[in-house]
Design a protein around this motif. Structure first.
Motif, PDB file in Angstrom:
ATOM      1  N   PRO A   1      31.624 -84.774 -87.520  1.00 62.41           N
ATOM      2  CA  PRO A   1      33.008 -84.311 -87.338  1.00 62.41           C
ATOM      3  C   PRO A   1      33.687 -84.956 -86.128  1.00 62.41           C
ATOM      4  N   ALA A   2      32.889 -85.229 -85.082  1.00 62.57           N
ATOM      5  CA  ALA A   2      33.466 -85.867 -83.892  1.00 62.57           C
ATOM      6  C   ALA A   2      33.968 -87.270 -84.235  1.00 62.57           C
TER       7      ALA A   2
ATOM      8  N   VAL B   1      29.211 -89.128 -77.202  1.00 63.27           N
ATOM      9  CA  VAL B   1      28.904 -87.807 -77.777  1.00 63.27           C
ATOM     10  C   VAL B   1      27.496 -87.821 -78.377  1.00 63.27           C
TER      11      VAL B   1
ATOM     12  N   LEU C   1      24.653 -87.827 -75.719  1.00 64.35           N
ATOM     13  CA  LEU C   1      24.480 -86.509 -75.089  1.00 64.35           C
ATOM     14  C   LEU C   1      23.804 -85.527 -76.047  1.00 64.35           C
TER      15      LEU C   1
ATOM     16  N   ALA D   1      40.785 -90.024 -86.479  1.00 66.90           N
ATOM     17  CA  ALA D   1      42.121 -89.464 -86.727  1.00 66.90           C
ATOM     18  C   ALA D   1      42.971 -89.500 -85.452  1.00 66.90           C
ATOM     19  N   ALA D   2      42.360 -89.139 -84.328  1.00 68.31           N
ATOM     20  CA  ALA D   2      43.121 -89.096 -83.066  1.00 68.31           C
ATOM     21  C   ALA D   2      43.541 -90.487 -82.611  1.00 68.31           C
ATOM     22  N   LEU D   3      42.767 -91.508 -83.029  1.00 64.55           N
ATOM     23  CA  LEU D   3      43.110 -92.872 -82.627  1.00 64.55           C
ATOM     24  C   LEU D   3      43.975 -93.573 -83.672  1.00 64.55           C
TER      25      LEU D   3
ATOM     26  N   ALA E   1      37.173 -86.949 -86.236  1.00 62.32           N
ATOM     27  CA  ALA E   1      38.263 -86.537 -85.348  1.00 62.32           C
ATOM     28  C   ALA E   1      38.691 -87.687 -84.447  1.00 62.32           C
ATOM     29  N   LEU E   2      37.715 -88.462 -83.956  1.00 56.11           N
ATOM     30  CA  LEU E   2      38.039 -89.629 -83.119  1.00 56.11           C
ATOM     31  C   LEU E   2      38.889 -90.615 -83.902  1.00 56.11           C
TER      32      LEU E   2
ATOM     33  N   ASP F   1      41.580-101.854 -85.579  1.00 55.50           N
ATOM     34  CA  ASP F   1      42.347-101.248 -84.496  1.00 55.50           C
ATOM     35  C   ASP F   1      41.564-100.110 -83.816  1.00 55.50           C
ATOM     36  N   ALA F   2      41.352-100.251 -82.523  1.00 58.35           N
ATOM     37  CA  ALA F   2      40.680 -99.232 -81.692  1.00 58.35           C
ATOM     38  C   ALA F   2      39.253 -98.928 -82.140  1.00 58.35           C
TER      39      ALA F   2
END
Lengths: 243, 169
Positions: A83-84, A177, A180, A90-92, A87-88, A165-166
């Motif tokens: 999910p991270a 993430v 960790l 989508a956020a980028l 989300a990354l 891109d990104a």
């Protein structure tokens, strides 16, 4: 003519030898379930083999425990980190698709597992070459770091292919993430090699400390600098006071 | 993002404030349900407060420099930025929940949530920059918007950080 779905053997072969074709399959969304099944099987099997070799340092029941736990470390970590990644993305402002992201993560982890399986002889021979318990722990951490590099490379290429891109930002974010969560997951499900002084194998030890603190202590111990006069006898999980 | 794929305003707001609420709740969960509920309200409030305190300054500055054509462009860019921040925090929530549950120190939990929030805010600032750059008039130098946004971002991060450590930590 409709294209036939690739067999499991062909999928495995491509996973190992033809990364661009595997990544293109993820990008196209072509039979992702089939690809995920093969990646999952490869990951589970190779991690179980590596885990068994870690457990063989002590032998007996610890072989079984470690062989069961190591695939769980990878699978739980992937479940928490997929999910991270979505989300990354989508956020980028990149294409975000949980199915594709999970498939990419599983493919990267399957390749990590394959590298770990390839390093099995090295880890198995370490005690025979006179490596102490602490040296063996450091060797295992080194093997995992090497395998992790292969996983990072796979992930980065997959993210670049999906959208240039990104891609670097998304890969770096996920790496942070994943490192960790993965390290803490491995720490939570320890023991792996089992301390020489530990009386008998336990499936999971009680919660205490964290991975980075333990790595520092092990590095000191490997150089002969001990912070305690003798290693404590570990309590089985759940530890007293945490029930 | 075209109109067909753009989320509705209520959905975007739900994501924008749902992410910080989830992260705040995780931070307070170790101390009990009441604390979790309080923190779940505090972190979105800090985000909303920071946005309310700093965004007018950005809009005024950008308008004077002729960088933003209309208020609705600014509002859409702001909503997209807040949504990106919330979305990233929502995606990080499972990993944060595991780390907070297994790491023994509450200060480490606070550091993790602070780092996740900072990372999500940076992703939101990037979205804001991209959205405003796309809408900026072609005759304005791109460096002007970047300079304005950098200065504003530093001030907003400082204010947001101060509010975070006053009301969440």
């Amino acid at each position: 003519m409709t294209q036939q779905p690739a067999t499991a053997t062909a999928t495995f072969d491509r996973l190992l030898r033809d990364l661009p074709a595997t990544l293109a399959r993820i990008r196209a969304g072509d039979d992702l379930a089939g690809l995920a099944r093969v990646a999952l099987a490869v990951l589970a099997l190779s991690a179980a083999v590596f885990g068994a070799v870690l457990g063989a340092h002590r032998g007996g029941l610890q072989i079984l425990y470690a062989a069961v736990k190591l695939p769980l470390v990878f699978l739980f970590t992937a479940a928490l980190c997929a999910p991270a990644l979505t989300a990354l993305n989508a956020a980028l402002g990149r294409r975000a698709d949980l199915r594709r992201d999970l498939a990419l993560l599983l493919v990267a982890l399957a390749r990590v597992g394959l590298v770990l399986a390839a390093l099995v002889p090295l880890v198995r021979l370490a005690p025979a070459a006179g490596a102490s318990y602490h040296m063996a722990v450091l060797l295992v951490v080194l093997a995992c770091a090497l395998a992790g590099l292969v996983g990072v490379f796979t992930l980065w290429r997959g993210l670049r292919l999906a959208a240039p891109d990104a891609a670097g930002l998304a890969a770096a974010g996920l790496l942070l993430v994943f490192s960790l969560v993965g390290a803490q997951m491995a720490w939570t499900l320890r023991p792996w090699l089992l301390r020489p002084r530990a009386p008998e194998p336990v499936f999971v030890r009680g919660l205490e400390g964290n991975f980075l603190d333990a790595l520092g202590t092990t590095a000191d111990s490997a150089r002969g600098h001990y912070v305690r006069p003798e290693a404590p006898v570990p309590a089985p999980w759940p530890a007293e006071g945490r029930r | 993002m075209d109109t067909a794929t753009r989320p509705s305003v209520p959905t975007a707001l739900l994501v924008a404030f749902g992410g910080p609420a989830a992260a705040g709740a995780l931070l307070g969960l170790r101390a009990g349900a009441a604390d979790a509920l309080a923190q779940a309200g505090a972190l979105p409030a800090v985000m909303a407060g920071t946005a309310a305190l700093t965004l007018p300054a950005l809009y005024i500055g950008a308008s004077i420099l002729g960088l933003v054509p209309a208020a609705d462009v600014m509002a859409r860019a702001t909503l997209a930025a807040l949504r990106a921040t919330g979305l990233l925090l929502l995606g990080l929530a499972p990993a944060l929940a595991f780390l907070i549950a297994t790491l023994p120190s509450p200060s480490v939990a606070l550091a993790l949530v602070a780092a996740a929030t900072a990372g999500a805010v940076l992703a939101g600032l990037r979205t804001l920059h991209l959205a405003l750059s796309a809408a900026a008039p072609a005759d304005r130098p791109p460096l002007l918007l970047t300079a304005l946004l950098t200065g504003w971002s530093l001030a907003a991060l400082a204010i947001g950080g101060q509010l975070f450590f006053q009301h969440v930590a």
